[in-house]
Design a protein around this motif. Structure first.
Motif, PDB file in Angstrom:
ATOM      1  N   TYR A  74       8.744  -8.264  -1.843  1.00 21.04           N
ATOM      2  CA  TYR A  74       8.272  -8.388  -0.457  1.00 21.04           C
ATOM      3  C   TYR A  74       8.577  -7.090   0.290  1.00 21.04           C
ATOM      4  CZ  TYR A  74       7.871 -13.163  -1.933  1.00 21.04           C
ATOM      5  OH  TYR A  74       7.518 -14.286  -2.636  1.00 21.04           O
ATOM      6  N   PRO A  75       7.928  -5.992  -0.159  1.00 17.47           N
ATOM      7  CA  PRO A  75       8.310  -4.669   0.360  1.00 17.47           C
ATOM      8  C   PRO A  75       8.170  -4.536   1.877  1.00 17.47           C
ATOM      9  CG  PRO A  75       6.289  -4.544  -0.966  1.00 17.47           C
ATOM     10  CD  PRO A  75       6.839  -5.917  -1.146  1.00 17.47           C
ATOM     11  N   ALA A  76       7.159  -5.164   2.440  1.00 18.03           N
ATOM     12  CA  ALA A  76       6.937  -4.964   3.875  1.00 18.03           C
ATOM     13  C   ALA A  76       8.046  -5.625   4.706  1.00 18.03           C
ATOM     14  CB  ALA A  76       5.567  -5.513   4.275  1.00 18.03           C
ATOM     15  N   ILE A  77       8.453  -6.825   4.307  1.00 22.50           N
ATOM     16  CA  ILE A  77       9.526  -7.507   5.042  1.00 22.50           C
ATOM     17  C   ILE A  77      10.829  -6.743   4.853  1.00 22.50           C
ATOM     18  CG2 ILE A  77      10.764  -9.676   5.382  1.00 22.50           C
ATOM     19  CD1 ILE A  77       8.430 -11.145   4.091  1.00 22.50           C
ATOM     20  N   SER A  78      11.079  -6.373   3.605  1.00 23.75           N
ATOM     21  CA  SER A  78      12.294  -5.632   3.298  1.00 23.75           C
ATOM     22  C   SER A  78      12.354  -4.352   4.130  1.00 23.75           C
ATOM     23  CB  SER A  78      12.315  -5.294   1.801  1.00 23.75           C
ATOM     24  OG  SER A  78      13.381  -4.453   1.503  1.00 23.75           O
ATOM     25  N   ASN A  79      11.219  -3.685   4.249  1.00 22.93           N
ATOM     26  CA  ASN A  79      11.169  -2.452   5.021  1.00 22.93           C
ATOM     27  C   ASN A  79      11.496  -2.695   6.492  1.00 22.93           C
ATOM     28  OD1 ASN A  79      10.475   0.299   5.730  1.00 22.93           O
ATOM     29  ND2 ASN A  79       8.633  -0.586   6.630  1.00 22.93           N
ATOM     30  N   ALA A  80      10.951  -3.772   7.053  1.00 20.07           N
ATOM     31  CA  ALA A  80      11.221  -4.054   8.465  1.00 20.07           C
ATOM     32  C   ALA A  80      12.722  -4.268   8.686  1.00 20.07           C
ATOM     33  CB  ALA A  80      10.422  -5.283   8.906  1.00 20.07           C
ATOM     34  N   ILE A  81      13.361  -4.915   7.720  1.00 18.12           N
ATOM     35  CA  ILE A  81      14.793  -5.181   7.862  1.00 18.12           C
ATOM     36  C   ILE A  81      15.596  -3.884   7.763  1.00 18.12           C
ATOM     37  CG2 ILE A  81      16.768  -6.408   6.866  1.00 18.12           C
ATOM     38  CD1 ILE A  81      14.738  -8.514   5.815  1.00 18.12           C
TER      39      ILE A  81
END
Ligand code: SF4
Lengths: 463, 253
Positions: B186-193
């Motif tokens: 889940y790269p996009a969620i991980s990135n936001a975090i």
């Protein structure tokens, strides 16, 4: 890929959503921390809360029968529903028998779970949401995005605009008071004219047959006192043995949810109006809903039945805080939703939810009834793996890795080769790594040292 | 004091990506009076399989790892998440097998995250490690913090490093979004975090980022670098071993 990823991407792109979620969850987090610090031995209180629920869940049949007998003795009627459809049918039939054209409803997650708003609409029954937040999402034609603050995904500014567009006599100023007044004007007359009141229950008290509801607006009272008929829908796990247990759970609920010592309005109802009572409904019906709960108990999810719907797990979840509740796609969002949605919607449809979690354990740390949410999520991952629901590339990748991990000598050879090819991409930072673009799309990857630890160690390096 | 025979489990990530963490662990354990052995058969504790739902592989790797670690007095790991896997999860996943459960429990009881081992068991302090005046932010990695209670130990040890000033980090107990395979699934969620984490680190005014898990460190340091932030990242044990003047994560050696 999946619906979940698309919804999550859309949520991540929505800056206003992010602000709205952060405002509410951030405040709740801070207030809970203060409340918990001020509570003498919160950890022991949590143990007790978990023990109360475990005891009830282990003896569910006994307490439900006791509750039914006492509720009936107080003049209520008790109905049993195995599924969501059955529950809706019972409610609609009751409304029809009462000749009801409109119902006043106060927020109930169970109502959302069984699809009651939709079922009422289909039956041609007008629904007045008495809860401010539910009113907001009814106007916007949306679903709740949080179990405590159904409209937390909206900013004050968005709500103000919505009211201006949809209320008959909208507010002038953009203050919370003015907006609440506008909603009150809109709803009061409709509420008072409703034939039937429908609410959920926070606790069902077995030894008295009483229902306990908590709200912050007192709207549950308004939805239940004036109408002739009162219908309460509740999940069968909501039961507690006695008032003393209910008050303990209430203290845990309020602090975990909002950091308050108690919720503004806590109401106990026992049966319909008795001769001599000044108000109260003439008929009271209680619909006890299973909808997967019995199977949860049998299938290793008994601990999840402890949940008192406080929302602390989602308020503290790094994933929820980024994507909000709607991205989860089910009735219940956040960590508790990621455990419950596969029960309600099937794992095939929701396999992303238990996976889209870093397993950081914060949800378990704040859960007032100590639900081991990460363990339950891992359980779903195992089931998903067994049933072959995981993407093929991921299974294959892990399979190759596992094959080598069992063979240390070959593992060293293979990882040595992989490291050498990685080093070809650069020294220092690698900004584009084939096969790991999920990583390098957003961050750089440090290039590995010339050789693995084991290779260097075997050559005699010691520091 | 006795000289315990300690197994050093370097973790698959340290082995491949940053061997110097392994050597720092080796050096500090020896300085703390241990006889250190690095078992050759080690690969990975099985956490990726466990967290992906591949229970059979996780169990198999657990059995191999347990058998390998049994002969030692203690097992020390420079990672809260791998130590957590052995300590908390091995007994869980072998619960159905009484013989292996007992063996898992025995190994679990003598397995330590390195900060806990050095601080609590050995009572060791890093003598004469000095740095030029440096402000460091410390991130509490989730598994170490919540599965093993690693919180005070690294801070006590770091206090003994002259020149090092631990500055407060907003949300120091908040997950950085790494989550093992989560960050690639889940790269996009991980990135936001991790964006938020990086912003908090920048706000702290630290020159140095420290943590006890290489996965989290690679995530945060990789993000900081992409943002162009000149914060240098080290595993805590590297600093305690006096290797803080070497190449930080991502700096060419
Ligand atoms: S799982 Fe725990 S923290 Fe989450 S809503 Fe339920 S009771 Fe609250």
């Amino acid at each position: 890929m999946s619906g979940f990823t698309d919804r999550a991407d859309a949520a991540l792109a929505d800056r206003i959503l992010k602000i709205a979620v952060e405002r509410t969850a951030g405040t709740a987090e801070a207030k809970r921390a203060i409340a918990v610090d001020a509570f003498p031995d919160f950890d022991r209180a949590r143990d007790r809360a978990a023990a109360i629920k475990d005891h009830v869940i282990a003896h569910l049949g006994y307490y439900l029968e006791q509750f039914e007998a006492n509720a009936v003795a107080a003049g209520a009627r008790v109905h049993w529903a195995r599924t969501a459809d059955e529950a809706c049918r019972i409610v609609i039939d009751l409304c029809k028998a009462a000749g009801a054209r409109s119902v006043a409803r106060s927020k109930s997650m169970l109502g959302e779970e069984i699809g009651l708003p939709h079922a009422l609409a289909e039956a041609g029954i007008t629904r007045v949401e008495t809860d401010l937040a539910e009113h907001i999402i009814q106007l916007a034609d949306e679903r709740p995005s949080h179990i405590i603050w159904p409209a937390m995904h909206k900013t004050r500014e968005q709500v103000s605009a919505l009211f201006k567009a949809r209320h008959r006599t909208p507010h002038e100023e953009e203050t919370i008071a003015a907006m609440a007044e506008s909603a009150r004007r809109e709803l009061r007359t409709q509420m008072l004219g409703a034939d039937v009141g429908i609410s959920g229950a926070n606790f069902l008290i077995a030894d008295t047959g009483a229902i306990c509801t908590v709200t912050n607006e007192g709207n549950a009272e308004l939805s239940l006192v004036p109408p002739r008929m009162q219908i309460v829908t509740a999940g069968i796990e909501k039961i507690v043995p006695s008032m003393a247990h209910a008050t303990h759970m209430l203290r845990m609920l309020a602090r975990s949810a909002t950091g308050a010592a108690l919720t503004q309005y806590t109401t106990f109802y026992t049966g319909p109006r008795r001769p001599g009572d000044r108000d109260g409904p003439e008929e009271m019906h209680i619909v006890l809903v299973d909808n997967g709960r019995t199977t949860m108990r049998e299938e290793g999810l008994a601990e999840m039945l402890r949940c008192i719907r406080c929302g602390a797990c989602m308020n503290h979840c790094v994933v929820f805080r980024q994507i909000g509740g709607h991205a989860y796609g089910g009735t219940y969002p956040g960590p508790m939703g990621a455990v419950l949605t596969p029960v309600l919607d099937g794992l095939a449809k929701s396999r992303d939810l238990p996976n889209a979690c870093t397993l950081n354990g914060k949800c378990q740390e704040v859960c007032p009834v100590r639900i081991p949410l990460p363990t339950l999520l891992r359980g779903w991952r195992e089931k998903s793996w067994r049933e072959g629901l995981e993407p093929k590339t991921m299974r294959a990748g892990l399979g190759v890795w596992a094959w080598f991990a069992r063979r240390p000598a070959l593992y060293r050879m293979a990882s040595g080769m992989a490291l050498r090819s990685m080093r070809v991409l650069g020294r220092g930072w690698i900004s584009k790594l084939p096969l790991a673009d999920g990583w390098t799309a957003h961050r750089d990857m440090p290039a590995p040292e010339a050789q693995s630890f084991m290779a260097q160690y075997k050559k005699g390096r010691r520091r | 004091m006795s000289r315990p025979r300690v197994a050093l489990f370097v973790t698959c990530l340290v082995d491949a990506m940053r061997p110097r963490i392994g050597f720092a662990a080796l050096a500090t354990l020896e300085a703390a009076g241990c006889e250190v052995v690095v078992p050759e058969a080690q690969t990975c504790c099985g956490q990726p399989a466990l967290n992906s739902g591949d229970r059979a592989t996780a169990e198999d790797l657990a059995r191999r790892t347990i058998a390998m670690l049994e002969p030692f007095e203690a097992v020390v790991i420079p990672s809260g998440s791998c130590a957590g896997t052995i300590r908390s999860h091995y007994p869980e996943i072998l619960e159905h097998d009484p013989e292996w459960l007992a063996r898992a429990q025995a190994v679990s009881a003598k397995t330590y995250e390195i900060m806990a081992y050095l601080d609590e068991v050995r009572g060791w302090r890093p003598d004469d490690v000095t740095l030029p005046a440096t402000k460091a932010a410390y991130h509490d990695s989730c598994s170490g913090l919540r599965e093993l209670g690693i919180k005070a130990q690294p801070r006590r040890l770091l206090k003994a490093v002259e020149g090092l000033d631990l500055v407060p980090l907003k949300g120091e107990e908040t997950c950085c979004g790494f989550g093992g395979t989560f960050c690639v699934k889940y790269p996009a969620i991980s990135n936001a975090i991790v964006e938020e984490k990086a912003a908090a680190i920048e706000e702290s005014g630290a020159d140095l980022l420290l943590a006890g898990d290489l996965g989290c460190l690679m995530n945060m340091a990789g993000k900081l670098h992409r943002r162009g932030t000149p914060v240098r990242a080290f595993h805590t044990i590297e600093l305690l071993a006096g290797m803080g003047d070497g190449a930080a994560i991502g700096e060419p050696a």
